[in-house]
Write a protein that holds these residues in place. Sequence first.
Motif, PDB file in Angstrom:
ATOM      1  N   ARG A 139     -23.914 150.228 -60.788  1.00  0.00           N
ATOM      2  CA  ARG A 139     -23.418 151.159 -59.773  1.00  0.00           C
ATOM      3  C   ARG A 139     -24.565 152.016 -59.233  1.00  0.00           C
ATOM      4  N   LEU A 140     -25.401 152.453 -60.165  1.00  0.00           N
ATOM      5  CA  LEU A 140     -26.515 153.347 -59.830  1.00  0.00           C
ATOM      6  C   LEU A 140     -27.580 152.643 -58.976  1.00  0.00           C
ATOM      7  N   CYS A 141     -27.863 151.384 -59.280  1.00  0.00           N
ATOM      8  CA  CYS A 141     -28.978 150.675 -58.622  1.00  0.00           C
ATOM      9  C   CYS A 141     -28.515 149.846 -57.433  1.00  0.00           C
ATOM     10  N   ASN A 142     -27.213 149.653 -57.289  1.00  0.00           N
ATOM     11  CA  ASN A 142     -26.683 148.757 -56.260  1.00  0.00           C
ATOM     12  C   ASN A 142     -27.185 149.126 -54.860  1.00  0.00           C
ATOM     13  N   VAL A 153     -45.346 160.777 -59.757  1.00  0.00           N
ATOM     14  CA  VAL A 153     -45.187 162.234 -59.868  1.00  0.00           C
ATOM     15  C   VAL A 153     -44.216 162.790 -58.835  1.00  0.00           C
ATOM     16  N   ARG A 154     -44.047 162.078 -57.723  1.00  0.00           N
ATOM     17  CA  ARG A 154     -43.152 162.588 -56.667  1.00  0.00           C
ATOM     18  C   ARG A 154     -41.743 161.992 -56.726  1.00  0.00           C
ATOM     19  N   THR A 155     -41.623 160.794 -57.285  1.00  0.00           N
ATOM     20  CA  THR A 155     -40.299 160.152 -57.299  1.00  0.00           C
ATOM     21  C   THR A 155     -39.827 159.921 -58.732  1.00  0.00           C
ATOM     22  N   GLU A 156     -38.622 160.376 -58.999  1.00  0.00           N
ATOM     23  CA  GLU A 156     -38.040 160.214 -60.336  1.00  0.00           C
ATOM     24  C   GLU A 156     -37.250 158.900 -60.414  1.00  0.00           C
ATOM     25  N   PRO A 157     -37.079 158.367 -61.623  1.00  0.00           N
ATOM     26  CA  PRO A 157     -36.181 157.213 -61.784  1.00  0.00           C
ATOM     27  C   PRO A 157     -34.747 157.631 -61.442  1.00  0.00           C
ATOM     28  N   LEU A 158     -33.856 156.661 -61.297  1.00  0.00           N
ATOM     29  CA  LEU A 158     -32.454 156.975 -60.988  1.00  0.00           C
ATOM     30  C   LEU A 158     -31.720 157.434 -62.250  1.00  0.00           C
ATOM     31  N   GLN A 159     -30.851 158.419 -62.061  1.00  0.00           N
ATOM     32  CA  GLN A 159     -30.027 158.919 -63.162  1.00  0.00           C
ATOM     33  C   GLN A 159     -28.683 159.331 -62.565  1.00  0.00           C
ATOM     34  N   SER A 193     -23.331 162.535 -68.966  1.00  0.00           N
ATOM     35  CA  SER A 193     -23.867 163.726 -69.643  1.00  0.00           C
ATOM     36  C   SER A 193     -25.239 163.474 -70.267  1.00  0.00           C
ATOM     37  N   PHE A 194     -25.607 162.213 -70.470  1.00  0.00           N
ATOM     38  CA  PHE A 194     -26.812 161.911 -71.263  1.00  0.00           C
ATOM     39  C   PHE A 194     -27.969 161.431 -70.367  1.00  0.00           C
ATOM     40  N   ALA A 195     -29.199 161.646 -70.837  1.00  0.00           N
ATOM     41  CA  ALA A 195     -30.386 161.222 -70.081  1.00  0.00           C
ATOM     42  C   ALA A 195     -30.540 159.704 -70.114  1.00  0.00           C
ATOM     43  N   HIS A 196     -30.876 159.130 -68.963  1.00  0.00           N
ATOM     44  CA  HIS A 196     -31.128 157.684 -68.856  1.00  0.00           C
ATOM     45  C   HIS A 196     -31.986 157.484 -67.615  1.00  0.00           C
ATOM     46  N   PHE A 197     -32.909 156.561 -67.666  1.00  0.00           N
ATOM     47  CA  PHE A 197     -33.838 156.378 -66.549  1.00  0.00           C
ATOM     48  C   PHE A 197     -33.767 154.924 -66.092  1.00  0.00           C
ATOM     49  N   ALA A 198     -33.332 154.713 -64.855  1.00  0.00           N
ATOM     50  CA  ALA A 198     -33.142 153.341 -64.366  1.00  0.00           C
ATOM     51  C   ALA A 198     -33.919 153.127 -63.072  1.00  0.00           C
ATOM     52  N   VAL A 199     -34.326 151.886 -62.862  1.00  0.00           N
ATOM     53  CA  VAL A 199     -35.006 151.496 -61.624  1.00  0.00           C
ATOM     54  C   VAL A 199     -34.496 150.117 -61.207  1.00  0.00           C
ATOM     55  N   PRO A 200     -34.152 149.953 -59.903  1.00  0.00           N
ATOM     56  CA  PRO A 200     -33.747 148.622 -59.458  1.00  0.00           C
ATOM     57  C   PRO A 200     -34.963 147.690 -59.420  1.00  0.00           C
ATOM     58  N   LEU A 201     -34.745 146.421 -59.699  1.00  0.00           N
ATOM     59  CA  LEU A 201     -35.840 145.440 -59.620  1.00  0.00           C
ATOM     60  C   LEU A 201     -35.729 144.665 -58.311  1.00  0.00           C
ATOM     61  N   PRO A 202     -36.862 144.164 -57.796  1.00  0.00           N
ATOM     62  CA  PRO A 202     -36.793 143.406 -56.556  1.00  0.00           C
ATOM     63  C   PRO A 202     -36.303 141.984 -56.801  1.00  0.00           C
ATOM     64  N   ASP A 203     -36.244 141.206 -55.735  1.00  0.00           N
ATOM     65  CA  ASP A 203     -35.883 139.795 -55.840  1.00  0.00           C
ATOM     66  C   ASP A 203     -36.813 139.093 -56.840  1.00  0.00           C
ATOM     67  N   THR A 233     -31.747 143.706 -67.007  1.00  0.00           N
ATOM     68  CA  THR A 233     -31.045 142.583 -66.376  1.00  0.00           C
ATOM     69  C   THR A 233     -31.946 142.113 -65.231  1.00  0.00           C
ATOM     70  N   LYS A 234     -31.531 141.074 -64.517  1.00  0.00           N
ATOM     71  CA  LYS A 234     -32.354 140.640 -63.376  1.00  0.00           C
ATOM     72  C   LYS A 234     -32.331 141.687 -62.266  1.00  0.00           C
ATOM     73  N   GLU A 235     -31.359 142.583 -62.302  1.00  0.00           N
ATOM     74  CA  GLU A 235     -31.205 143.567 -61.219  1.00  0.00           C
ATOM     75  C   GLU A 235     -31.886 144.904 -61.498  1.00  0.00           C
ATOM     76  N   TRP A 236     -32.053 145.277 -62.761  1.00  0.00           N
ATOM     77  CA  TRP A 236     -32.615 146.611 -63.063  1.00  0.00           C
ATOM     78  C   TRP A 236     -33.196 146.685 -64.463  1.00  0.00           C
ATOM     79  N   LEU A 237     -34.004 147.759 -64.657  1.00  0.00           N
ATOM     80  CA  LEU A 237     -34.557 148.090 -65.977  1.00  0.00           C
ATOM     81  C   LEU A 237     -34.137 149.531 -66.276  1.00  0.00           C
TER      82      LEU A 237
END
Length: 317
Positions: free
Chosen positions: A171-174, A183-189, A194-204, A247-251
Amino acid sequence: MAQNLATKVSETFANAAKNGYVHFFQSDSKKLKDPETGVQYLVTHAPSLLKKPERGDKEAEKRNPFAEPEPELTVCEDLFGEGEYKLLLNKFPVVPEHLLLVTKEFKPQTSTLSPKDLITAYKLLQELDDEDEMVRNVVFYNCGANSGSSQDHKHLQMFKLPEKFTLFQDRLCNGKEHYVPNVRTEPLQDPKLSFAHFAVPLPDEKEVDEDLLAMTFVSLLQRTLTFFQDWTNEKPELETGYNVLLTKEWLCVVPRSASKSKELNIGLNATGYAGLVLVKHEDVWEKLQENPHLIDKLLLECGFPNTAGQGSNEYHY
Ligand code: B4P
């Protein structure tokens, strides 16, 4: 090759299960939705797992099961012919064809993922995901004692995601583009959780290579390690622990403060932070069904507070 590895996994599992080498635990599963966050959970109840030896049991700690694995559980003695990894079946699975990606030489489970670990895990996803058949896998790594790991020889794990199940990371990376946080861009959260988690979408997949995975992972790990820098000396004994999900879509990386909840009798590994919650005790199974929002509380108790909206130099916890 894709067909070959998938077939080899299925055949090895079918033989091992038929001949009793795999101890497959029967379970009931229920989809639950947290009314406060909208997150979907799949809670799996497997009471017979209570009989399985756990970390701390003397018998279970005597030998390293990955040093000389049973041949019947071995899918590949030398995965991709690179001399670095074995691919094994999990001996105590709750879902069929649960795989372990194990280093051939002993390395500790407290060591971080190498670029080679990441690209090998990604290649496994490429081999075993099958869009036409709607087969989608997740790879996970439980790093450090607080992460829920029970074996000390370095291993990543992989299994098929339940059908029609949306992870909060999906949902977050879609629909978002890949980037490497800096330093300027944070991972998605997700600010609702309520809990900390750091996600990034992966490319094709054509654009994914070892360097891209390594750079992305390091940027997420930097945020994660911030939680273990003891600024105040309040928790000098807190060991570094985190979960990695791919997953193939995100880390995604999740910092961990405890392997088990003190409030409820339940332990969590990386799968919990994919919304897949394994329950062994009947009373916990009942309580989670009565109040699915308890899961978010559990994930916070065993993790750290969400830092959405803050820069990595502003975290306070
Ligand atoms: P670890 O990283 O050390 O620990 P774990 O997966 O959290 O499993 P744990 O052992 O704590 O089991 P739990 O009761 O929580 O992984 C070590 C792995 O090696 C384990 O998966 C273990 O089964 C396996 N293993 C041990 N001895 C072995 C041997 N001789 N040969 C091959 N493999 C061996 O959970 C029970 C099981 O359910 C685990 O497999 C766990 O991964 C899985 N699980 C947890 N949550 C799940 C969920 N939500 N959905 C489906 N499965 C889930």
